[in-house]
Design an enzyme around this catalytic site. Sequence first.
Site, short mmCIF file in Angstrom:
data_model
loop_
_atom_site.label_atom_id
_atom_site.label_comp_id
_atom_site.label_asym_id
_atom_site.label_seq_id
_atom_site.Cartn_x
_atom_site.Cartn_y
_atom_site.Cartn_z
N ALA A 144 -2.61 4.47 3.00
CA ALA A 144 -3.69 4.22 1.85
C ALA A 144 -4.90 3.42 2.12
O ALA A 144 -5.76 3.35 1.27
CB ALA A 144 -3.04 4.04 0.52
N SER A 180 0.96 -1.28 -0.18
CA SER A 180 0.05 -0.05 -0.12
C SER A 180 0.87 1.22 0.07
O SER A 180 2.01 1.25 0.41
CB SER A 180 -0.84 0.13 1.25
OG SER A 180 -0.16 0.44 2.36
N ASP A 181 0.36 2.30 -0.64
CA ASP A 181 1.10 3.60 -0.31
C ASP A 181 0.64 3.85 1.32
O ASP A 181 -0.13 3.31 1.88
CB ASP A 181 0.22 4.71 -1.33
CG ASP A 181 1.22 5.77 -1.30
OD1 ASP A 181 2.16 6.06 -0.48
OD2 ASP A 181 1.07 6.84 -2.17
N TRP A 182 1.52 4.69 1.86
CA TRP A 182 1.66 4.88 3.38
C TRP A 182 0.33 5.26 3.69
O TRP A 182 -0.15 6.46 3.19
CB TRP A 182 2.96 5.78 3.54
CG TRP A 182 3.92 5.10 4.02
CD1 TRP A 182 4.78 5.17 5.24
CD2 TRP A 182 4.90 4.05 3.27
NE1 TRP A 182 5.83 4.45 5.05
CE2 TRP A 182 5.88 3.57 4.11
CE3 TRP A 182 4.49 3.41 2.22
CZ2 TRP A 182 6.56 2.50 3.71
CZ3 TRP A 182 5.43 2.25 1.91
CH2 TRP A 182 6.34 1.84 2.55
#
Length: 742
Positions: free
Chosen positions: A224, A220-222
């Site tokens: 997200a 995941s993006d941080w």
Amino acid sequence: MSSQTNIYEKIRQLNGKDEWRTYGELIAEIVFSDGPTGLRYQEGKGDHLGMTDSKKATCFPTASALASTWNRELVKQVSAAIAKEAICEGVDVLLGPGVNIKRNPLCGRNFEYFSEDPYLASQLGSEYIKGLQENGVGSSLKHFAGNNQEAYRMSIDTIIDRRAQEEIYLKVFKDVIDGSNPWTVMSAYNRLMGSHCCENHWLLTETLREKWGYEGLVISDWFAVNDIVKSIANGMDLEMPTVGDYSYNKLKDAYEQGDISEDAINRAFNNLNTLRERCDNPIKKAVEPVNYMEHHELARDVATEAIVLLKNENQRLPLQSTDKVLYVGSLMEKHNYQGSGSSRVNPMFMDSISDFLVEGIKYLPGYSLNNHEVNQKMINDVLDEAREMDKIVVFTGLFSNDEAESYDRENLDLPLCQRHLIESLILLNKPIILVLQTGSVVEIPWVNQIDGILQANLSGQGTGKAIADILLGKKNPCGRLNETYPIKLAHSPSYLHRGSEKRVEYNESIFVGYRYYDKKELEVLFPFGYGLSYTEFQYSDFDIEKDEESISVTCKIENTGNYDGAEVVQIYIGLNVQQAIQPVKQLKYFDKVTIKKNETYHFQCKLPLSDFRYFNSDIDEWAYATGENTIYIGQSSRNIVYQQRVDIDAFDYKYPVVTRNTTVGALLQIPVLLDIINYTMNELSSQLMVNEEDIINHRELENSIKYMPLRNISQATKGFVSDEQLDQLIYELNVQLKHRGC
């Protein structure tokens, strides 16, 4: 260890231990770090938005600057150097590169993306990943997918039609994955077609895994993740950073209640374990201590090659030793060399432009740094000094907080203080040279009153020497634009479609960047692929030949000027518009070649026939643009030096199934059905006893029928052609299509 205990320990691994590390219990921990401009390694807690300092590292040019080099090998050298620095800090995976398309020039993160064109972005993105992974460090291809603006990125739902997905926004990711096999893919913050990217089954499982065959880890993006249970169930493997026990408890409860399968948890854990195995490679053990001065020299070389000469009226550049030059602008003292946010690097060294110019230069600030307000006294001081000078070099650009992660720009203007300074200097009627330091497009309303323009981009810690070498003629500019510069913001294709906090619709479809400006026949400030040189290149001896699998393109390029230089040869194709609306042209190949003065380079390349396909959304498949196509050889998207028609006879088009709502005109476009259609229409006319002399206007009749759906035949004949007969006709048409393989 019981199987039940084991599954809980696996669940624990699926969320980060802290900001940058995974848990090191069942498998050794994996350390991530921001990039891709350079290593942003933070010891301890750290942050993901670049708010706090990181350890010193080489600050290379941003992705937009790298893309301006149009140099695959140079991009690979940069990422290889970053990999060595990462290993020395114990980093396993670098979070980059970002290959999202520059859809809107206002996107605050455009400096971190390569291009408006998926081919250029995928070519350079692939090389960046190879440079990392061939040197022992993993990459994270981001942000997957449809994250083309920063405003509302965590809440917005991105709506993209199927053709634009396949030809532009997903294609860039697929081509990078095919070309370099990144160890991880990072899912984006936004929703795509109604579902959060981190839990989007169609995106992560059906497309990425099943259709494209990707076998790496999805991270995941941080922060997200919207729902950790849905994310793991639908194809995401690792949530970062840590959220304490929050996600662990949710996954544990979901598993115990049967809301997530053991297979999904095992898949995620196994992908994490595979990544760990990749990170434990012999290259890391053999790495030598980093020579930061060598990396600094590389940063200088890349910064130099990234500079784009946009205008050079009357050959005002390079500067001559006899010129009396006034240097103006606070951005000369403190360069704008990188964007803000998670890619911000703490540079190991920092060049100053003044250190590489002749001694005793005349310099005045002209405006205050990071202050948009006009200081008239500072401008008056500049005007007084400028009256005695031969040339004025103005350092201009956006300030450090104008281009950043998490928000977009509001306009394409340079800061007010700089605009007022430039407008005042123009009144002196002196030769003016602008040096731009921006990560993306700006408006230049006085372009016709300026003699020279250099786009220096955001070019890292080597910016100072790079600009000085170009200004003084020690190096020949060879950068090219990776995006179109419109005359004004209102001309951009997505101008009316920026959306709201809930939703954005890509109504311009495939017509992003130069595809749009060419199709609309709009004048632009500077076209995609554009860039001048201190020398001249002459093209000749063009030849285009087709065989069963590819098309070969050859020509000669002679350097007819007085400087050694590098030329970027650009090959575009224009697809047949008979089957579907197409861009006028689209980039399919490029090569950067260095040619010494008075020497000739023999250029050749091969285009696979698959380049002449487009995505047909009616049948949800790629199809050849059979028939007349065009190959263009150019120095930019607008400066075409040669073009030639080429006929493509490959045919894999699958026509849609005929239904009662299929129009007569659509049927007339299917060659294999013409016989049965003409026979049916003639029979219908004879049965209705329509005489030729009774038809007042044949063209009017033909045009009217063309848009009539088949269901209207029964109505128009007042039931003479029954529904049963119509259905039988439709059945026979579909049988013919199936029989002919169409």
